[in-house]
Design a protein around this motif. Structure first.
Motif, PDB file in Angstrom:
ATOM      1  N   ASN A   1       0.870  -1.175   0.000  1.00  0.00           N
ATOM      2  CA  ASN A   1       0.000   0.000   0.000  1.00  0.00           C
ATOM      3  C   ASN A   1       0.906   1.224   0.000  1.00  0.00           C
ATOM      4  N   PHE A   2       0.805   2.015  -1.070  1.00  0.00           N
ATOM      5  CA  PHE A   2       1.703   3.152  -1.279  1.00  0.00           C
ATOM      6  C   PHE A   2       0.983   4.444  -0.919  1.00  0.00           C
ATOM      7  N   GLU A   3       1.401   5.084   0.177  1.00  0.00           N
ATOM      8  CA  GLU A   3       0.834   6.363   0.606  1.00  0.00           C
ATOM      9  C   GLU A   3       1.814   7.473   0.225  1.00  0.00           C
ATOM     10  N   TYR A   4       1.358   8.380  -0.636  1.00  0.00           N
ATOM     11  CA  TYR A   4       2.220   9.471  -1.063  1.00  0.00           C
ATOM     12  C   TYR A   4       1.617  10.802  -0.628  1.00  0.00           C
ATOM     13  N   TYR A   5       2.418  11.590   0.100  1.00  0.00           N
ATOM     14  CA  TYR A   5       1.963  12.887   0.598  1.00  0.00           C
ATOM     15  C   TYR A   5       2.538  14.002  -0.272  1.00  0.00           C
ATOM     16  N   LYS A   6       1.803  15.092  -0.362  1.00  0.00           N
ATOM     17  CA  LYS A   6       2.205  16.207  -1.214  1.00  0.00           C
ATOM     18  C   LYS A   6       3.533  16.803  -0.775  1.00  0.00           C
ATOM     19  N   SER A   7       3.881  16.644   0.484  1.00  0.00           N
ATOM     20  CA  SER A   7       5.151  17.146   1.004  1.00  0.00           C
ATOM     21  C   SER A   7       6.327  16.266   0.592  1.00  0.00           C
ATOM     22  N   CYS A   8       6.050  15.218  -0.190  1.00  0.00           N
ATOM     23  CA  CYS A   8       7.050  14.270  -0.724  1.00  0.00           C
ATOM     24  C   CYS A   8       7.393  13.137   0.239  1.00  0.00           C
ATOM     25  N   LYS A   9       6.909  13.165   1.467  1.00  0.00           N
ATOM     26  CA  LYS A   9       7.140  12.016   2.325  1.00  0.00           C
ATOM     27  C   LYS A   9       6.185  10.900   1.906  1.00  0.00           C
ATOM     28  N   SER A  10       6.598   9.660   2.112  1.00  0.00           N
ATOM     29  CA  SER A  10       5.806   8.518   1.653  1.00  0.00           C
ATOM     30  C   SER A  10       5.916   7.381   2.649  1.00  0.00           C
ATOM     31  N   PHE A  11       4.889   6.528   2.643  1.00  0.00           N
ATOM     32  CA  PHE A  11       4.905   5.314   3.437  1.00  0.00           C
ATOM     33  C   PHE A  11       4.544   4.146   2.528  1.00  0.00           C
ATOM     34  N   ILE A  12       5.412   3.159   2.497  1.00  0.00           N
ATOM     35  CA  ILE A  12       5.169   1.958   1.711  1.00  0.00           C
ATOM     36  C   ILE A  12       4.884   0.847   2.702  1.00  0.00           C
ATOM     37  N   ASN A  13       3.609   0.464   2.792  1.00  0.00           N
ATOM     38  CA  ASN A  13       3.151  -0.490   3.794  1.00  0.00           C
ATOM     39  C   ASN A  13       3.006  -1.875   3.184  1.00  0.00           C
ATOM     40  N   THR A  14       3.534  -2.884   3.876  1.00  0.00           N
ATOM     41  CA  THR A  14       3.305  -4.272   3.506  1.00  0.00           C
ATOM     42  C   THR A  14       2.304  -4.858   4.499  1.00  0.00           C
ATOM     43  N   LYS A  15       2.128  -6.164   4.493  1.00  0.00           N
ATOM     44  CA  LYS A  15       1.171  -6.780   5.421  1.00  0.00           C
ATOM     45  C   LYS A  15       1.595  -6.604   6.874  1.00  0.00           C
ATOM     46  N   GLU A  16       2.896  -6.612   7.132  1.00  0.00           N
ATOM     47  CA  GLU A  16       3.376  -6.599   8.512  1.00  0.00           C
ATOM     48  C   GLU A  16       4.264  -5.399   8.845  1.00  0.00           C
ATOM     49  N   ASN A  17       4.762  -4.691   7.835  1.00  0.00           N
ATOM     50  CA  ASN A  17       5.723  -3.628   8.085  1.00  0.00           C
ATOM     51  C   ASN A  17       5.393  -2.384   7.277  1.00  0.00           C
ATOM     52  N   PHE A  18       6.118  -1.316   7.554  1.00  0.00           N
ATOM     53  CA  PHE A  18       6.010  -0.109   6.732  1.00  0.00           C
ATOM     54  C   PHE A  18       7.403   0.464   6.544  1.00  0.00           C
ATOM     55  N   PHE A  19       7.552   1.220   5.467  1.00  0.00           N
ATOM     56  CA  PHE A  19       8.847   1.794   5.120  1.00  0.00           C
ATOM     57  C   PHE A  19       8.633   3.267   4.811  1.00  0.00           C
ATOM     58  N   ALA A  20       9.253   4.146   5.585  1.00  0.00           N
ATOM     59  CA  ALA A  20       9.117   5.590   5.382  1.00  0.00           C
ATOM     60  C   ALA A  20      10.221   6.075   4.463  1.00  0.00           C
ATOM     61  N   CYS A  21       9.867   6.928   3.518  1.00  0.00           N
ATOM     62  CA  CYS A  21      10.866   7.456   2.595  1.00  0.00           C
ATOM     63  C   CYS A  21      10.404   8.798   2.047  1.00  0.00           C
ATOM     64  N   ILE A  22      11.279   9.459   1.326  1.00  0.00           N
ATOM     65  CA  ILE A  22      10.972  10.736   0.683  1.00  0.00           C
ATOM     66  C   ILE A  22      11.159  10.539  -0.817  1.00  0.00           C
ATOM     67  N   ILE A  23      10.116  10.871  -1.582  1.00  0.00           N
ATOM     68  CA  ILE A  23      10.129  10.603  -3.016  1.00  0.00           C
ATOM     69  C   ILE A  23       9.809  11.883  -3.781  1.00  0.00           C
ATOM     70  N   PRO A  24      10.711  12.338  -4.651  1.00  0.00           N
ATOM     71  CA  PRO A  24      10.384  13.484  -5.508  1.00  0.00           C
ATOM     72  C   PRO A  24       9.235  13.122  -6.453  1.00  0.00           C
ATOM     73  N   GLU A  25       8.426  14.096  -6.783  1.00  0.00           N
ATOM     74  CA  GLU A  25       7.240  13.839  -7.599  1.00  0.00           C
ATOM     75  C   GLU A  25       7.593  13.207  -8.941  1.00  0.00           C
ATOM     76  N   GLU A  26       8.726  13.596  -9.532  1.00  0.00           N
ATOM     77  CA  GLU A  26       9.076  13.075 -10.847  1.00  0.00           C
ATOM     78  C   GLU A  26       9.512  11.617 -10.825  1.00  0.00           C
ATOM     79  N   LYS A  27       9.721  11.043  -9.623  1.00  0.00           N
ATOM     80  CA  LYS A  27      10.128   9.644  -9.531  1.00  0.00           C
ATOM     81  C   LYS A  27       8.980   8.713  -9.136  1.00  0.00           C
ATOM     82  N   ILE A  28       7.803   9.263  -8.923  1.00  0.00           N
ATOM     83  CA  ILE A  28       6.680   8.445  -8.459  1.00  0.00           C
ATOM     84  C   ILE A  28       6.355   7.320  -9.434  1.00  0.00           C
TER      85      ILE A  28
END
Length: 233
Positions: A167-194
């Protein structure tokens, strides 16, 4: 086929060639410089007020002490605590991992290490001339001095293993959360790389969901947002 435990899976994750990677230099707090100047100004005003209402030697000592503390504490807050950060992210077929590290000049670490050695020398001389009682009440300072002699930058690592669902959560501030069934991964993604990152995640997971969120809309007035200063790759 041999089943790997979690520790072995993490080792395999780091040993596998990246399929997609990106690297950024981030300002972790867009208001850090204003806060630094504001903090210094407050200390100067308090020192000036103290000197105005108590123009004797004690007032002068308090005012000078506040300005002296501000002159060191404010740069420490701006250039060490809130220094720019370098983030490196990797995706491969087994999951994602990242490293993050503050961008602090090596001279800053050198100054701290040498100051710590001076502190160690003082503790040793105190023990020799005063005796073990010299460490009573100052044991914490002595221990910190010896600990800080090896003060250096240590990269922070984090990882997330894929399990077939993302489950890919992308925020306008460029922070993101990539959630799996058991874990999540926080990262920062520029809009052009989405788009490229979405395609890579979809390639290695059976189920892919996404959600875009405008976190600027209802954010508190003074909330700090990260700012991408440079896209290295």
């Amino acid at each position: 086929m041999e089943t790997l435990d979690k520790e072995q899976q993490i080792e395999r994750l780091y040993a596998t060639t990246p399929v997609y990677e990106w690297e950024l230099i981030i300002n972790p707090d867009h208001g850090r410089t204003k806060v630094t100047y504001g903090l210094f100004l407050v200390l100067v005003l308090i020192g000036g007020a103290t000197l105005f209402f108590s123009p004797d030697s004690s007032g002068v000592m308090v005012a000078v002490s506040l300005i002296f503390v501000g002159s060191f504490m404010c740069p420490w807050y701006r250039y060490l605590i809130n220094a720019d950060k370098r983030h490196y992210y990797v995706i491969n077929q087994y999951g994602m991992y990242s490293t993050s590290e503050q961008i602090i000049p090596e001279i800053a670490y050198t100054i701290v290490r040498r100051s710590a050695w001076v502190g160690c020398a003082i503790c040793v001389f105190a023990a020799i001339f005063i005796g073990p009682m010299a460490f009573v009440g100052a044991g914490g300072a002595a221990l910190m001095s010896f600990t800080m002699t090896n003060f250096r930058s240590v990269p922070h690592k984090s990882q997330c293993l894929f399990d077939g669902y993302v489950n890919f959560e992308y925020y306008k501030s460029c922070k993101s959360f990539i959630n799996t069934k058991e874990n999540f991964f926080a990262c920062i993604i520029p809009e052009e790389k989405i788009a490229a990152i979405e395609n890579t995640l979809l390639q290695f997971n059976e189920t892919f969901e996404k959600e875009y969120i405008d976190d600027f809309e209802d954010a508190p007035k003074f909330q700090a947002f990260p700012v991408i200063l440079e896209i290295v790759r």
